[in-house]
Design a protein around this motif. Structure first.
Motif, PDB file in Angstrom:
ATOM      1  N   UNK A  90     -22.988 -58.969   5.490  1.00  0.00           N
ATOM      2  CA  UNK A  90     -22.610 -58.226   6.698  1.00  0.00           C
ATOM      3  C   UNK A  90     -23.807 -57.516   7.312  1.00  0.00           C
ATOM      4  N   UNK A  91     -24.654 -56.953   6.465  1.00  0.00           N
ATOM      5  CA  UNK A  91     -25.866 -56.299   6.964  1.00  0.00           C
ATOM      6  C   UNK A  91     -26.768 -57.317   7.665  1.00  0.00           C
ATOM      7  N   UNK A  92     -26.870 -58.500   7.110  1.00  0.00           N
ATOM      8  CA  UNK A  92     -27.664 -59.553   7.751  1.00  0.00           C
ATOM      9  C   UNK A  92     -27.100 -59.900   9.125  1.00  0.00           C
ATOM     10  N   UNK A  93     -25.786 -60.027   9.218  1.00  0.00           N
ATOM     11  CA  UNK A  93     -25.158 -60.333  10.509  1.00  0.00           C
ATOM     12  C   UNK A  93     -25.468 -59.249  11.537  1.00  0.00           C
ATOM     13  N   UNK A  94     -25.443 -58.005  11.101  1.00  0.00           N
ATOM     14  CA  UNK A  94     -25.747 -56.900  12.017  1.00  0.00           C
ATOM     15  C   UNK A  94     -27.200 -56.974  12.490  1.00  0.00           C
ATOM     16  N   UNK A  97     -27.489 -59.578  15.121  1.00  0.00           N
ATOM     17  CA  UNK A  97     -26.985 -59.070  16.391  1.00  0.00           C
ATOM     18  C   UNK A  97     -27.989 -58.122  17.037  1.00  0.00           C
ATOM     19  N   UNK A  98     -28.754 -57.428  16.214  1.00  0.00           N
ATOM     20  CA  UNK A  98     -29.756 -56.489  16.717  1.00  0.00           C
ATOM     21  C   UNK A  98     -31.077 -57.181  17.059  1.00  0.00           C
ATOM     22  N   UNK A 104     -32.705 -59.735   8.810  1.00  0.00           N
ATOM     23  CA  UNK A 104     -31.537 -60.589   8.587  1.00  0.00           C
ATOM     24  C   UNK A 104     -31.832 -61.607   7.495  1.00  0.00           C
ATOM     25  N   UNK A 105     -33.000 -62.205   7.559  1.00  0.00           N
ATOM     26  CA  UNK A 105     -33.380 -63.206   6.559  1.00  0.00           C
ATOM     27  C   UNK A 105     -33.431 -62.599   5.156  1.00  0.00           C
ATOM     28  N   UNK A 106     -33.999 -61.418   5.044  1.00  0.00           N
ATOM     29  CA  UNK A 106     -34.062 -60.738   3.741  1.00  0.00           C
ATOM     30  C   UNK A 106     -32.658 -60.510   3.194  1.00  0.00           C
ATOM     31  N   UNK A 107     -31.765 -60.020   4.041  1.00  0.00           N
ATOM     32  CA  UNK A 107     -30.414 -59.702   3.570  1.00  0.00           C
ATOM     33  C   UNK A 107     -29.576 -60.942   3.315  1.00  0.00           C
ATOM     34  N   UNK A 108     -29.756 -61.986   4.114  1.00  0.00           N
ATOM     35  CA  UNK A 108     -29.057 -63.238   3.811  1.00  0.00           C
ATOM     36  C   UNK A 108     -29.538 -63.807   2.477  1.00  0.00           C
TER      37      UNK A 108
END
Length: 141
Positions: A90-94, A97-98, A104-108
């Motif tokens: 979810x953090x990656x998706x946010x 969007x930002x 995003x890549x790190x969180x995915x």
């Protein structure tokens, strides 16, 4: 009380829908100028909310284009639940969007490492590959 909500293509159990309602009520109070009451209600509601509840609320923020607040909440949620693939996803998706594709890549990537099954892993890795392709395009000119 447990309510089912849809997150992408999967169903998740929202354990305290009343907390999400209270968080949305806090947003309404803030919009009406009662910032102090909004902050008090928001703090009380977040303190007792589950990981999934916070994720669901963060998505309501994203849908209303309150991206910075959503990211902050999702970062706190991931820090509180470091073994949750869903928190990082979810953090990656946010971050997508930002427009922050690196974060995003790190969180995915973190989400993929924690993915509970092959289906979720494959879905997350598609996002990773898409982001890597974007980075390659930028690097290639």
């Amino acid at each position: 009380m447990e309510t089912m909500a849809t997150h992408g293509s999967r169903q998740v159990a929202v354990t305290h829908p009343d907390r999400i309602d209270a968080l949305i009520e806090a947003d309404a109070l803030e919009l009406c100028g009662n910032v102090e009451a909004a902050d008090r209600l928001r703090k009380r509601s977040i303190a007792g909310a589950s990981e999934v509840d916070l994720n669901c609320y963060a998505y309501t923020l994203l849908w209303r284009n309150r991206i910075d607040r959503a990211i902050s909440l999702l970062e706190d949620n991931a820090a509180a639940h470091p073994d949750s693939w869903n928190a990082y996803d979810s953090l990656a998706e946010a971050h997508v969007q930002n427009g922050d594709l690196a974060r995003a890549l790190v969180n995915y990537t973190l989400a993929a490492r924690l993915a509970p099954d092959g289906e979720q892993y494959a879905r997350i890795m598609r996002h990773v590959e898409e982001l890597q392709a974007k980075f390659a395009q930028v690097a290639g000119g």
